[in-house]
Design an enzyme around this catalytic site. Structure first.
Site, short mmCIF file in Angstrom:
data_model
loop_
_atom_site.label_atom_id
_atom_site.label_comp_id
_atom_site.label_asym_id
_atom_site.label_seq_id
_atom_site.Cartn_x
_atom_site.Cartn_y
_atom_site.Cartn_z
N SER A 233 1.96 5.33 -0.43
CA SER A 233 1.35 6.59 -0.02
C SER A 233 0.40 7.11 -1.09
O SER A 233 0.64 6.95 -2.30
CB SER A 233 2.45 7.63 0.24
N GLU B 250 9.02 1.32 11.32
CA GLU B 250 10.10 2.31 11.21
C GLU B 250 9.42 3.65 11.12
O GLU B 250 8.82 3.99 10.10
CB GLU B 250 10.98 2.02 9.99
N CYS C 283 13.70 10.52 7.60
CA CYS C 283 13.55 10.23 9.03
C CYS C 283 14.87 10.30 9.77
O CYS C 283 14.89 10.50 10.99
CB CYS C 283 12.88 8.88 9.23
N LYS D 117 0.87 -1.18 0.00
CA LYS D 117 0.00 0.00 0.00
C LYS D 117 0.91 1.23 0.00
O LYS D 117 1.45 1.62 1.03
CB LYS D 117 -0.90 -0.01 1.24
N GLU E 176 9.17 16.53 15.32
CA GLU E 176 9.73 16.32 13.98
C GLU E 176 9.22 17.37 13.00
O GLU E 176 8.02 17.59 12.86
CB GLU E 176 9.35 14.92 13.48
#
Length: 497
Positions: free
Chosen positions: A189, A262, A296, A187, A397
């Site tokens: 984005s 993650e 990330c 799946k 973040e």
């Protein structure tokens, strides 16, 4: 200017064909509804993809269950041969894949080409495992007995992947899943579905059996939820936000199946007073502004010893001033746009809040000069000083090209600063003293620590986060084994048995 000639991304002879379709159980399918794909550099819709529903999920899972049984019976060398053909076809179509990443994600063509090399590397590492030792023979308690612990595939893996590396993370999940004998449903984005569809075409043409790999596009709230809840889903692997990871983990807990997460990061970049300052400045620059800060593992907050703070800031600001922001298809561009209007607004709001709280904009903020009137999602590379460790810009973040820089006075203080967020993915340490480097490695609560270097992470390592940054991980033999389960076999072959 060295702008390259754009390749056709849709039409006869392209990986996507004239109209992008989903791969569902070996068949390329449409749906009643579609979702737009927007070019971040222009803000314009350039493609539509199908919006899958529950019926597509059911069809994909049923086909995966059937295909996986036969695939798991193939020897590892036979599965590796299919992965080798995938690699060959990725290399053959590398430039088309790279330009597709540019079009839907916005990173520069140089970065996109690097990402496609990452696709190759993930498949190559998985393929190399064809000769690995599988399982164990353990010493039994009696004569004429054997105790064997076998590795077996899990079954049907669901991979939910993000928009920042739409091609590389597809490969990061698909390659080990296939090599270990699983089926996998991806799946992608909503923002960047095309890279997954193009790579699925390559996998199919390379000989991946029908049903073994499906790619379902559409809303995560519809497709992702149905895949997680499906009774035949055996594992879920996710790269994405911490918020999404928590929601997925809660749903998966009801089924008691393996989950690998993650998630987000807030990497500290620590520069001690004895560091090689030019090198630290260069690496801090690269680790913040690559992929427009949408990584990330990016340098999300830089801590600099007070003795070199002013010099570090001056050097960094000078580098940022020379950063070339422009057309992602221009090979001279160093940074492209943000991926979406929503992401642009999130970053701008965080900068505005930091300034309102007392931060000083040393350079950047808002749209870059020359982008006025451009409907693309451009954000200027930004450096902030005057921030404290408690500000949201340091704690939460950002995932954009914004770097807060904070001074510190001693080790204990900076280790407390670094560990003060709920994230624990990546940390960077710059020092010429091995004792300082090792004390930092001991003190930092992060799954990855880089000493005097930056990433990207290597395929033979283990990419894993602590705390709210994840559970499980990817890459290397530790990540590879996440796609297997163990079966213990007790054998008695004595004459009295």
């Amino acid at each position: 200017m060295s702008t390259i000639t754009p390749r056709p991304l849709l039409g006869e002879g392209t990986l996507l064909g004239t109209t992008p379709r989903m791969l569902v159980g070996g068949a390329w399918r449409d749906a009643e509804d579609t979702r737009p794909v927007v070019n971040p550099a222009t803000g314009a819709v350039f493609a539509e993809v199908p919006a899958a529903d529950a019926s597509h999920v059911d069809a994909a899972v049923a086909a995966a269950v059937r295909a996986q049984r036969d695939w798991a019976r193939r020897p590892a060398t036979a599965r590796a041969a299919v992965l080798a053909e995938i690699i060959r076809r990725v290399e053959e179509n590398a430039e088309e894949l790279a330009q597709l990443v540019v079009a839907e994600q916005g990173k520069t063509i140089t970065e996109a080409r690097g990402e496609i090399q990452g696709v190759r590397a993930f498949f190559d590492f998985a393929m190399s495992q064809k000769y690995r030792t599988e399982g164990e023979v353990v010493t039994p308690s009696s004569a004429e007995r054997q105790l064997i612990i076998r590795e077996e595939p899990l079954g049907v893996v669901v991979a939910i992947i993000p928009w920042n590396f739409p091609a590389a993370i597809f490969a990061r999940k698909v390659a080990p899943a296939l090599m270990t004998g699983n089926a996998i449903i991806v799946k992608p984005s909503d923002v960047t579905p095309l890279s997954s569809l193009a790579l699925a075409r390559i996998c199919q043409d390379a000989g991946v059996p029908d049903g073994l790999l499906s790619v379902l596009t559409g809303r995560g709230s519809v497709v992702g939820t149905a895949l997680i809840d499906h009774p035949d889903t055996s594992m879920i692997t996710v790269t994405g936000s911490t918020r999404a990871g928590v929601e997925i983990l809660e749903r998966a807990a009801k089924k008691v199946i393996p989950v690998s997460l993650e998630l987000g990061g807030k990497a500290p970049f620590i520069v001690f007073g004895d560091a090689d300052l030019p090198r630290a400045v260069q690496d801090a620059f690269e680790a913040r502004f690559m992929n427009c800060g949408q990584v990330c593992t990016c340098n999300e907050r830089t801590y600099v010893h007070r003795s070199v703070f002013d010099e570090f800031v001056a050097r960094l600001v000078e580098k940022v001033r020379g950063l070339r922001v422009g057309d992602p298809l221009d090979e001279d561009s160093q940074m492209g746009p943000k991926v979406s209007a929503e992401e642009w607004a999130k970053v701008d709001d965080m900068v505005a809040a930091a300034v309102a709280a007392g931060a000083k904009v040393e350079i950047g903020g808002g749209r870059p000069s020359g982008s006025e009137g451009n409907p693309g999602f451009w954000y200027a590379p930004t450096v902030l000083t005057g921030v404290t460790n408690e500000m949201d810009i340091v704690q939460q973040e950002v995932f954009g090209p914004v770097l807060p820089i904070v001074p510190f006075d001693d080790e204990d203080e900076v280790f407390d600063f670094a560990n003060s967020t709920p994230y624990g993915l990546t940390a960077y340490v710059y020092t010429t003293d091995i004792r300082t480097a090792l004390r930092a490695t001991d003190a930092l609560a992060f799954g990855e620590v880089y000493i005097n270097r930056v990433g990207p992470e290597e395929v033979s390592g283990f990419h894993t986060g602590w705390k709210m940054s994840g559970l499980g991980g990817d890459d290397g033999h530790h990540g590879f084994e996440r796609y297997t389960q163990r079966k213990t076999v007790y054998v008695d072959y004595s004459r009295d048995a």
